[in-house]
Write an enzyme that holds these catalytic residues in place. Structure first.
Site, PDB file in Angstrom:
ATOM      1  CG  ASP A 181      -0.317  -0.483   2.491  1.00 22.75           C
ATOM      2  OD1 ASP A 181       0.926  -0.461   2.576  1.00 22.75           O
ATOM      3  OD2 ASP A 181      -1.046  -0.888   3.409  1.00 22.75           O
ATOM      4  CG  HIS A 220      -5.902  -1.823   8.666  1.00 23.60           C
ATOM      5  ND1 HIS A 220      -5.996  -0.480   8.996  1.00 23.60           N
ATOM      6  CD2 HIS A 220      -4.595  -2.124   8.861  1.00 23.60           C
ATOM      7  CE1 HIS A 220      -4.811  -0.024   9.348  1.00 23.60           C
ATOM      8  NE2 HIS A 220      -3.948  -0.999   9.281  1.00 23.60           N
ATOM      9  CD  GLU A 276      -8.848   1.213   7.406  1.00 25.43           C
ATOM     10  OE1 GLU A 276      -8.689   0.270   8.197  1.00 25.43           O
ATOM     11  OE2 GLU A 276      -8.431   2.362   7.643  1.00 25.43           O
ATOM     12  CG  ASN A 316      -9.129  -0.924  11.750  1.00 24.21           C
ATOM     13  OD1 ASN A 316      -8.235  -1.638  11.321  1.00 24.21           O
ATOM     14  ND2 ASN A 316      -9.522   0.181  11.119  1.00 24.21           N
TER      15      ASN A 316
HETATM   16  C1  F6R Z   1       1.295  -1.011   6.080  1.00 18.87           C
HETATM   17  C2  F6R Z   1       0.151  -1.890   6.264  1.00 18.87           C
HETATM   18  C3  F6R Z   1      -0.692  -1.804   7.491  1.00 18.87           C
HETATM   19  C4  F6R Z   1       0.153  -1.985   8.761  1.00 18.87           C
HETATM   20  C5  F6R Z   1      -0.741  -1.930  10.004  1.00 18.87           C
HETATM   21  C6  F6R Z   1       0.050  -2.100  11.289  1.00 18.87           C
HETATM   22  O1  F6R Z   1       1.983  -1.307   4.881  1.00 18.87           O
HETATM   23  O2  F6R Z   1      -0.134  -2.652   5.401  1.00 18.87           O
HETATM   24  O3  F6R Z   1      -1.665  -2.816   7.448  1.00 18.87           O
HETATM   25  O4  F6R Z   1       0.811  -3.222   8.710  1.00 18.87           O
HETATM   26  O5  F6R Z   1      -1.412  -0.691  10.037  1.00 18.87           O
HETATM   27  O6  F6R Z   1       0.911  -1.029  11.451  1.00 18.87           O
HETATM   28  P1  F6R Z   1       1.917  -0.998  12.697  1.00 18.87           P
HETATM   29  O7  F6R Z   1       2.855  -2.124  12.509  1.00 18.87           O
HETATM   30  O8  F6R Z   1       2.581   0.358  12.586  1.00 18.87           O
HETATM   31  O9  F6R Z   1       1.078  -1.143  13.924  1.00 18.87           O
END
Ligand code: F6R
Length: 242
Positions: free
Chosen positions: A66, A136, A141, A134
């Site tokens: 992403d 994702h 989402e 949440n």
């Molecule tokens: C980022 C991504 C998101 C993160 C998730 C957890 O490339 O795909 O799904 O992996 O938001 O983020 P952290 O590790 O910062 O808690």
């Protein structure tokens, strides 16, 4: 699902880096699906160390999940910059192909289609995931339905709040992103999801032991045959000993 609980993020990072290093060593033209965020920092630290002669990366392709919309690739919080800073700039030999969605593309629909074609051309051998509080994965989402293809997503309030820690304030967090869809994730041959800290304990329990639901996108991983969930004691806290 296999569940591995480690004492420290460092140990968890080393375990996961070893799994990636094996794919880089033994798979011809390996394709790694990569994520950004706090959970993957220890993984990339260890991966740089394990592959420091560089040769492993020569035939490799990396495909990130992403990117924020509206941040230039040079912006300190773009995912392109994150990957350069934590991984690519530290490697002697860069991967042969590095793909990260272009969140600045003028035609975002065309960019999404192009990205799906890239994934079709490079089936992912191993996909690294973090998880949002949440549920994702990528930026898929929670919703009443999930998109299978790469798409533009409006980030949820809890994601904006959680990612505000990387920006000067939550006002600066982009409201939209490009993300691969659940199809690209579920088609990877193997998946490793990393989650650390107490804030993730609840969603990890619901992901692993609850129903498969579109309002917990990570629960879709229950449908995949080769998923490893890498945790620390805090994020594993709500799982039963069984
Ligand atoms: C980022 C991504 C998101 C993160 C998730 C957890 O490339 O795909 O799904 O992996 O938001 O983020 P952290 O590790 O910062 O808690």
């Amino acid at each position: 699902m296999k569940i591995r609980v480690f004492e420290t993020m460092h140990d968890a990072g080393l375990y996961t880096a070893t799994c990636l290093e094996q794919v880089l060593q033994y798979q011809p033209n390996p394709v790694l699906g990569l994520a950004t965020g706090g959970s993957v920092v220890p993984l990339y630290e260890q991966l740089v160390r394990l592959t420091d002669d560089g040769s492993e990366w020569a035939g490799a392709t990396t495909i990130n999940l992403d990117e924020y919309i509206g941040l230039a690739p040079s912006h300190p919080q773009s995912y392109r910059r994150f990957m350069d800073h934590h991984l690519f700039n530290k490697l002697h030999d860069k991967p042969h192909h590095i793909y990260i969605p272009n969140g600045n593309a003028l035609d975002l629909a065309a960019e999404c289609e192009k990205y799906d074609q890239i994934i079709r051309n490079h089936p992912i051998d191993i996909q690294i995931l973090g998880i949002g509080v949440n549920g994702h994965i990528g930026f898929n989402e929670p919703d009443s339905l999930l998109q299978s293809r790469t798409h533009v997503v409006k980030l949820r309030e809890e994601t904006i709040e959680s990612n505000a820690r990387f920006f000067a304030s939550s006002d600066e967090v982009p409201r939209k992103a490009i993300t691969v869809g659940v199809q690209a994730i579920l088609q990877a041959k193997r998946i490793i999801l990393l989650a650390f800290g107490e804030a993730k304990a609840d969603i990890i329990a619901r992901t692993i032991a609850g129903e498969v639901r579109t309002d917990i996108p990570a629960s879709m991983l229950q449908l995949h045959a080769d998923v490893t969930i890498v945790l620390d004691a805090a994020s594993a806290k709500r799982l039963s000993k069984r």
